[in-house]
Design a protein around this motif. Structure first.
Motif, short mmCIF file in Angstrom:
data_model
loop_
_atom_site.label_atom_id
_atom_site.label_comp_id
_atom_site.label_asym_id
_atom_site.label_seq_id
_atom_site.Cartn_x
_atom_site.Cartn_y
_atom_site.Cartn_z
N GLY A 127 0.68 -1.21 0.02
CA GLY A 127 -0.11 0.10 0.16
C GLY A 127 0.78 1.22 -0.11
N LYS A 128 1.90 1.35 -0.87
CA LYS A 128 2.97 2.35 -0.71
C LYS A 128 2.94 3.22 -2.04
N VAL A 129 3.46 4.29 -2.43
CA VAL A 129 3.87 4.80 -3.58
C VAL A 129 5.35 4.59 -3.66
N GLY A 130 5.68 3.99 -4.78
CA GLY A 130 7.33 4.10 -5.15
C GLY A 130 7.92 2.73 -4.78
N ASP A 131 7.37 1.32 -4.50
CA ASP A 131 7.81 0.23 -4.56
C ASP A 131 8.44 -0.22 -5.66
N ASN A 142 11.80 -0.96 -5.31
CA ASN A 142 12.46 -2.18 -4.78
C ASN A 142 12.30 -3.38 -5.49
N CYS A 143 11.79 -3.19 -6.85
CA CYS A 143 11.71 -4.40 -7.48
C CYS A 143 12.22 -4.33 -8.93
N SER A 172 7.15 9.55 -6.00
CA SER A 172 8.01 9.51 -4.79
C SER A 172 8.41 8.09 -4.27
N LEU A 173 9.62 8.12 -3.68
CA LEU A 173 10.23 6.78 -3.14
C LEU A 173 9.65 6.52 -1.77
N GLU A 231 14.85 1.50 1.75
CA GLU A 231 16.10 1.69 0.84
C GLU A 231 15.79 0.88 -0.32
N SER A 232 16.31 1.53 -1.57
CA SER A 232 16.02 1.15 -2.84
C SER A 232 17.19 -0.05 -3.04
N VAL A 233 16.88 -1.27 -3.69
CA VAL A 233 17.61 -2.26 -3.86
C VAL A 233 18.34 -2.16 -5.18
N MET A 234 18.17 -1.13 -6.00
CA MET A 234 18.50 -0.92 -7.32
C MET A 234 20.05 -0.86 -7.05
#
Ligand code: A3P
Length: 335
Positions: A291-295, A298-299, A326-327, A332-335
Motif C-alpha cells: 500500500g505504498k507509492v514508489g515500491d 525495490n523491484c 516519490s520513493l 532503501e532502494s535495492v537497485m
C-alpha cells in the motif's frame, strides 16, 4: 432423432464463442496458461472476455448508478471501500459490512463476477444507488453507461507501481506451471500486451473522458489519495451525490471514513487477514500488500525503471496527465 431447438441464449453463446475464437490472441504474463484476446485494440484476459462482451451488450445503467472503474492493482479495493462507506455512511467497526466482507464482495465487478456467471444476479431488484465495478477500458463500456447520467469514478496509479503490484499479485494465484520471469513480463507490459491494456491507453481513455465531461467521470490517482485522502474523499462524496453536511464535517465523519478505509485498518481486519473471496480461489489478504507509492524502486532494475519512466513520458505527453513518483520513506532502494 429430433434436433433440439436452440434457445436464444444458446444461440448467442455460440455467436459469442465464434466471435472470441476470431479475435487475435497472445499469452498473458500474469500466469502461464492464461490468454489475452484483443478487442478494439485492448487485450482482455480469457477469464474476463465473455463477461466484458456481455456487460457491453446487456447492461442497462440507471441514472443513479455509480460505476467504479480501474486498471487492476491501482487502488480498486480502496476505492470500493471508500465509496461504499460514503454512500452507506458506514465508518464504525460495529455493524459495518466492511468488517464482515471484502470490499470486492460488497461491490461486484461486472466482467469477472456479474456477467461471468451463467445466471446473472438480478440487477433490477437492487436498490438505488447501485455501486458496481469494472476493469473495462472506457472505450468498451456499454453505451447505457456513457449515455445515462450515472457517475463513473476511475482510479489509476503510476504504471511502474501498478506493474510491480501485479507482479506480486500473481503469487496469490497458485500455479502448477512455471511463472514468466520478470524481464519477460516487463517486456509484454511495455509492449502493451497486457490484461485490459495497453495500460496507458486504459488510463488515457478515462482521462480524456473526464476532461471532456468532468460531471460524468471523476479521475483519481492513487498517489493523490495517499497524499491528501480527506480532500479526495470529500470530492468523491460530492461527485457521487452524497456530500458531507457541515455537521458531519464538524463531527469528523470524513476523517473517520478515511481512517476506517486506510490500508492499515482494512488489512488488519479479521475478514481481510484470514477470509476468502465469496467466489474464486483468492484469499482476501491478496488485495493488501504494501500500500505504498514508489515500491517500484525495490523491484525493478535500473533499465526497467528508465524505460518505464520514458514510456509514461511518451504516452502521456500532451495529455496533461502526469504522476508524482516519490520513493517510499522507510525503505532503501535495492537497485
Ligand atoms: P501494493 O501491491 O502496491 O501494495 P487493487 O485494489 O486495484 O487490486 O490494488 C491493490 C493495491 O492497492 C495493492 O498495492 C494494495 O496493497 C493496495 N491497497 C489495498 N487497499 C488499500 C488501501 N486501503 N489503501 C491504500 N492502498 C491499498
Amino acid at each position: 432423432m429430433e434436433t433440439p431447438a436452440v434457445t436464444k441464449s444458446q444461440e448467442s453463446e455460440t455467436d459469442l464463442e465464434i466471435l472470441i475464437q476470431s479475435l487475435p490472441k497472445e499469452k498473458y504474463w500474469l500466469r502461464h496458461g492464461l490468454d489475452l484476446h484483443q478487442i478494439q485494440g485492448f487485450w482482455i484476459p480469457s477469464f474476463a472476455i465473455r463477461g466484458i462482451i456481455k456487460f457491453r451488450n446487456q447492461f442497462l445503467a440507471r441514472d443513479t448508478d455509480v460505476i467504479l472503474a480501474s486498471f487492476p492493482k491501482s487502488g480498486t479495493t480502496w476505492l470500493k471501500a471508500l465509496t461504499y462507506s460514503i454512500v452507506n455512511r458506514s465508518y464504525d467497526s460495529s455493524d459495518n459490512p466492511l468488517t464482515r466482507f471484502s470490499p470486492h464482495d460488497l461491490v461486484h465487478n461486472f466482467e469477472n463476477f456479474i456477467f461471468k456467471s451463467e445466471n446473472y444476479p438480478d440487477l433490477e431488484s437492487l436498490p438505488n444507488p447501485r455501486i458496481f465495478a469494472t476493469h473495462s477500458p472506457y472505450q468498451l463500456l456499454p453505451e447505457s453507461i456513457k449515455n445515462s447520467k450515472c457517475k463513473v469514478v476511475y482510479v489509476c496509479r503510476n504504471l511502474l507501481d501498478q506493474f510491480v503490484s501485479r507482479w506480486h499479485f500473481k503469487d496469490s494465484v497458485k500455479s502448477e506451471t512455471p511463472q514468466f520471469p520478470i524481464s519477460e513480463a516487463f517486456e509484454m507490459f511495455y509492449q502493451g500486451i497486457d490484461g485490459y491494456g495497453p495500460s496507458w491507453a486504459h488510463l488515457l481513455g478515462y482521462w480524456n473522458a473526464g476532461m471532456e465531461n468532468p460531471q460524468k467521470v471523476l479521475f483519481l490517482k492513487y498517489e493523490d489519495l495517499k497524499e491528501n485522502p480527506n480532500f479526495y474523499v470529500k470530492k468523491l462524496a460530492e461527485f457521487v451525490g452524497f456530500p458531507f453536511s457541515e455537521e458531519e464535517e464538524r463531527e469528523g465523519v470524513v476523517e473517520r471514513i478515511v481512517k476506517f478505509c486506510s490500508f492499515e485498518n482494512l488489512k488488519n481486519l479479521e475478514v481481510n487477514k484470514n477470509g476468502k473471496r465469496q467466489i474464486g480461489p483468492l484469499k482476501n489478504s491478496a488485495y493488501f500488500r504494501k500500500g505504498k507509492v514508489g515500491d517500484w524502486a525495490n523491484c525493478l532494475t535500473p533499465s526497467m525503471v528508465e524505460r518505464g519512466m520514458k514510456l509514461m513520458e511518451d504516452k502521456f505527453s500532451g495529455s496533461g496527465l502526469s504522476f508524482k513518483l516519490s520513493l517510499p520513506e522507510a525503505e532503501e532502494s535495492v537497485m
